[in-house]
Enzyme design. Structure first.
Site, PDB file in Angstrom:
ATOM      1  CG  ASP A  38      -1.701   1.271   1.334  1.00  0.00           C
ATOM      2  OD1 ASP A  38      -2.724   1.428   0.630  1.00  0.00           O
ATOM      3  OD2 ASP A  38      -1.400   2.154   2.087  1.00  0.00           O
TER       4      ASP A  38
ATOM      5  CE1 TYR B 151       0.316   8.111   3.101  1.00  0.00           C
ATOM      6  CE2 TYR B 151       1.008   5.873   2.389  1.00  0.00           C
ATOM      7  CZ  TYR B 151       0.075   6.698   3.026  1.00  0.00           C
ATOM      8  OH  TYR B 151      -1.158   6.129   3.667  1.00  0.00           O
TER       9      TYR B 151
ATOM     10  CD  GLN C 194      -5.542   2.097   3.498  1.00  0.00           C
ATOM     11  OE1 GLN C 194      -4.654   2.677   4.049  1.00  0.00           O
ATOM     12  NE2 GLN C 194      -5.368   1.821   2.099  1.00  0.00           N
TER      13      GLN C 194
ATOM     14  CE1 TYR D 167      -5.042   5.068   9.729  1.00  0.00           C
ATOM     15  CE2 TYR D 167      -6.716   4.817   7.655  1.00  0.00           C
ATOM     16  CZ  TYR D 167      -6.093   5.539   8.697  1.00  0.00           C
ATOM     17  OH  TYR D 167      -6.755   6.689   8.965  1.00  0.00           O
TER      18      TYR D 167
ATOM     19  CE  LYS E 273      11.862  -4.285  19.091  1.00  0.00           C
ATOM     20  NZ  LYS E 273      11.360  -4.807  17.885  1.00  0.00           N
TER      21      LYS E 273
ATOM     22  N   GLY F  60       3.573  -0.988   8.536  1.00  0.00           N
ATOM     23  CA  GLY F  60       4.418  -0.298   8.021  1.00  0.00           C
ATOM     24  C   GLY F  60       5.898  -0.636   8.530  1.00  0.00           C
ATOM     25  CB  ALA F  61       8.580  -2.149   7.385  1.00  0.00           C
TER      26      ALA F  61
ATOM     27  CD  GLN G 164      11.100  -1.255  11.525  1.00  0.00           C
ATOM     28  OE1 GLN G 164      10.667  -0.536  10.509  1.00  0.00           O
ATOM     29  NE2 GLN G 164      11.438  -0.332  12.696  1.00  0.00           N
TER      30      GLN G 164
HETATM   31  N1  LIG Z   1      -5.204   5.504   4.641  1.00  0.00           N
HETATM   32  C1  LIG Z   1      -4.718   6.320   5.678  1.00  0.00           C
HETATM   33  O1  LIG Z   1      -5.365   7.598   5.925  1.00  0.00           O
HETATM   34  C2  LIG Z   1      -3.369   5.733   6.267  1.00  0.00           C
HETATM   35  C3  LIG Z   1      -3.012   6.417   7.471  1.00  0.00           C
HETATM   36  C4  LIG Z   1      -1.999   5.861   8.022  1.00  0.00           C
HETATM   37  C5  LIG Z   1      -1.394   4.663   7.456  1.00  0.00           C
HETATM   38  N2  LIG Z   1      -1.939   4.031   6.394  1.00  0.00           N
HETATM   39  C6  LIG Z   1      -1.341   2.956   5.623  1.00  0.00           C
HETATM   40  O2  LIG Z   1      -1.019   1.913   6.717  1.00  0.00           O
HETATM   41  C7  LIG Z   1       0.434   1.539   6.769  1.00  0.00           C
HETATM   42  C8  LIG Z   1       0.652   1.431   8.327  1.00  0.00           C
HETATM   43  O3  LIG Z   1       0.531   2.137   9.198  1.00  0.00           O
HETATM   44  P1  LIG Z   1       1.675   2.890   9.889  1.00  0.00           P
HETATM   45  O4  LIG Z   1       2.762   2.907   9.122  1.00  0.00           O
HETATM   46  O5  LIG Z   1       1.118   4.281  10.201  1.00  0.00           O
HETATM   47  O6  LIG Z   1       1.690   2.380  11.318  1.00  0.00           O
HETATM   48  P2  LIG Z   1       2.146   0.702  11.973  1.00  0.00           P
HETATM   49  O7  LIG Z   1       2.086   0.091  10.784  1.00  0.00           O
HETATM   50  O8  LIG Z   1       1.392   0.844  12.922  1.00  0.00           O
HETATM   51  O9  LIG Z   1       3.610   1.167  12.275  1.00  0.00           O
HETATM   52  C9  LIG Z   1       4.798   1.217  11.259  1.00  0.00           C
HETATM   53  C10 LIG Z   1       6.052   1.655  12.140  1.00  0.00           C
HETATM   54  O10 LIG Z   1       6.112   1.046  13.298  1.00  0.00           O
HETATM   55  C11 LIG Z   1       7.683   0.840  13.439  1.00  0.00           C
HETATM   56  N3  LIG Z   1       7.959  -0.563  13.220  1.00  0.00           N
HETATM   57  C12 LIG Z   1       7.569  -1.454  12.282  1.00  0.00           C
HETATM   58  N4  LIG Z   1       7.928  -2.699  12.347  1.00  0.00           N
HETATM   59  C13 LIG Z   1       8.510  -2.545  13.366  1.00  0.00           C
HETATM   60  C14 LIG Z   1       9.182  -3.743  14.387  1.00  0.00           C
HETATM   61  N5  LIG Z   1       9.219  -5.041  13.796  1.00  0.00           N
HETATM   62  N6  LIG Z   1       9.715  -3.422  15.609  1.00  0.00           N
HETATM   63  C15 LIG Z   1       9.854  -2.141  15.898  1.00  0.00           C
HETATM   64  N7  LIG Z   1       9.065  -1.206  15.214  1.00  0.00           N
HETATM   65  C16 LIG Z   1       8.442  -1.489  14.167  1.00  0.00           C
HETATM   66  C17 LIG Z   1       8.426   1.599  12.226  1.00  0.00           C
HETATM   67  O11 LIG Z   1       8.537   3.041  12.668  1.00  0.00           O
HETATM   68  P3  LIG Z   1       9.877   3.418  13.768  1.00  0.00           P
HETATM   69  O12 LIG Z   1      11.052   2.315  13.429  1.00  0.00           O
HETATM   70  O13 LIG Z   1      10.045   4.581  13.221  1.00  0.00           O
HETATM   71  O14 LIG Z   1       9.278   3.270  14.830  1.00  0.00           O
HETATM   72  C18 LIG Z   1       7.105   1.525  11.338  1.00  0.00           C
HETATM   73  O15 LIG Z   1       7.223   2.901  10.272  1.00  0.00           O
HETATM   74  C19 LIG Z   1       1.136   3.037   6.516  1.00  0.00           C
HETATM   75  O16 LIG Z   1       2.540   2.709   6.053  1.00  0.00           O
HETATM   76  C20 LIG Z   1       0.174   3.421   5.191  1.00  0.00           C
HETATM   77  O17 LIG Z   1       0.425   2.483   4.085  1.00  0.00           O
HETATM   78  C21 LIG Z   1      -3.006   4.635   5.696  1.00  0.00           C
END
Ligand SMILES: NC(=O)c1ccc[n+]([C@@H]2O[C@H](COP(=O)([O-])OP(=O)(O)OC[C@H]3O[C@@H](n4cnc5c(N)ncnc54)[C@H](OP(=O)(O)O)[C@@H]3O)[C@@H](O)[C@H]2O)c1
Length: 327
Positions: free
Chosen positions: A58, A63, A180, A208, A219, A286-287, A292
């Site tokens: 996604d 972004y 989403q 998401y 972490k 997210g990663a 990650q």
């Molecule tokens: N439609 C919308 O309005 C909307 C809004 C938000 C998100 N999204 C989509 O959803 C995706 C996921 O959401 P998100 O990125 O906000 O949040 P998430 O998936 O809850 O968290 C991702 C963040 O957590 C940390 N992380 C990831 N894997 C890890 C691990 N194994 N151990 C420790 N830390 C880890 C990383 O940041 P750090 O390393 O910096 O801590 C990473 O960027 C987005 O990338 C986007 O594609 C969509």
């Protein structure tokens, strides 16, 4: 171990339980940036996701103001057939970087053309309206997306952050492949009505921020928060500020024994928890680095028991009580 898949609503497309989210990969250089990000690490993370069996990604034009799509396009070059590719439209930026919404037919079409180029592809598998903003333009934008489906630029059309009435409005024009929404232990607004509505109407659900942008990974600490770069948007988010932040750290502490009993990490537990709902097709995770996504990819195969779910429920109730009692 191969990754289990679930069907994306009426489309029948099989998506792995974890999809790779690429918001943070856009970097820090815009209003909702995540601080500095090395493109090499981003490309490696995306390729690692495919290597471990994740079959969908996604992204969104907004972004990193096009940067995330560009990096995704580079990373999947030569591997396009391994990926169900989803992106989003409807968010724009002014010269000073301020983000705003537009869903006019002309803007949606222009965005789609530019996304196809950045992603280096002939077709986008899932094209989503990012936000129902402005509300008065959702029908116009959706009608244009339906045209682009007919033209073969897009395979399926989806929406993000839509409420029930908005979903009903667009569903009457063209079938909605997916919703989403945000969904995590801290954001449960979709549980009572939107999830059942999607299941009844054969709409896929790709949720998401299941780890609350890293907060539930175990972490985070006060020290880590204090050290976040100035251009990491999380510094200003309500869940990362008192009184919620302290209550969230206490929740994570409480989750540790549940994760350990299931041989899961905290990140995997947070993802498995959103996937316990049968209406959810996949969690967008997210990663920013290969390690990650390597850790989180397997979470789609985990199954939580009723007792685990009850134990999490108790911790969530306690968290709400703590926040409510805070001065
Ligand atoms: N439609 C919308 O309005 C909307 C809004 C938000 C998100 N999204 C989509 O959803 C995706 C996921 O959401 P998100 O990125 O906000 O949040 P998430 O998936 O809850 O968290 C991702 C963040 O957590 C940390 N992380 C990831 N894997 C890890 C691990 N194994 N151990 C420790 N830390 C880890 C990383 O940041 P750090 O390393 O910096 O801590 C990473 O960027 C987005 O990338 C986007 O594609 C969509």
């Amino acid at each position: 171990m191969s990754l289990e898949t679930r069907s994306l609503g009426y489309t029948g497309e099989q998506l792995t339980g974890v999809g790779l989210g690429t918001w943070a990969i856009g970097g820090g250089d815009w209003q909702y940036g995540w601080g500095p990000q090395e493109d090499k690490e981003s490309v490696a993370a995306i390729r690692r996701a495919l290597d471990v069996g994740i079959n969908w990604i996604d992204t969104a034009r907004i972004y990193g103001l096009g940067h995330s799509e560009k990096i995704v396009g580079e990373a999947i070059a030569g591997r396009r057939d391994e990926v169900f590719l989803a992106t989003k439209c409807g968010r724009h930026w002014k010269e000073d970087g301020a983000v705003y919404g537009s869903l006019t037919a002309a803007d949606v079409r222009r965005e789609c053309e530019s996304s196809l180029k950045r992603l280096k592809t002939d077709v986008i598998d899932l094209y989503q309206i990012h936000w129902p903003d402005p509300l008065g333009e959702i029908e116009e934008g959706w009608t244009e997306i339906a045209k682009m489906v007919e033209e073969g630029k897009i395979r399926y059309a989806g929406v993000s952050n839509f409420a029930m009435e908005q979903l009903r409005t667009v569903q009457a024009i063209h079938p909605v492949a997916s919703l989403q929404p945000p969904y995590s232990m801290l954001r449960r607004g979709v549980e009572d009505t939107l999830l059942p509505y999607c299941a009844e109407n054969n709409i896929g659900v790709i949720v998401y921020s299941p780890m609350v942008c890293g907060l539930l990974t175990g972490k985070f600490s006060k020290t880590r928060l204090a050290g976040l770069p100035a251009n990491d948007w999380r510094r200003g988010n309500v869940e990362f500020r008192a009184p919620a932040f302290e209550a969230n750290l206490a929740l994570v502490d409480g989750l540790k024994p549940i994760a350990e009993c299931n041989n899961l990490t905290l990140s995997q537990l947070a993802i498995a928890w959103v996937l316990r709902r049968p209406e959810v097709t996949s969690a967008i995770v997210g990663a920013r680095r290969p390690d990650q996504i390597e850790e989180t990819a397997q979470a789609g195969n985990a199954v939580l028991s009723k007792d685990d779910v009850l134990a999490v429920e108790k911790l969530l109730t306690r968290r709400l009580e703590t926040i409510a009692a805070a001065p």
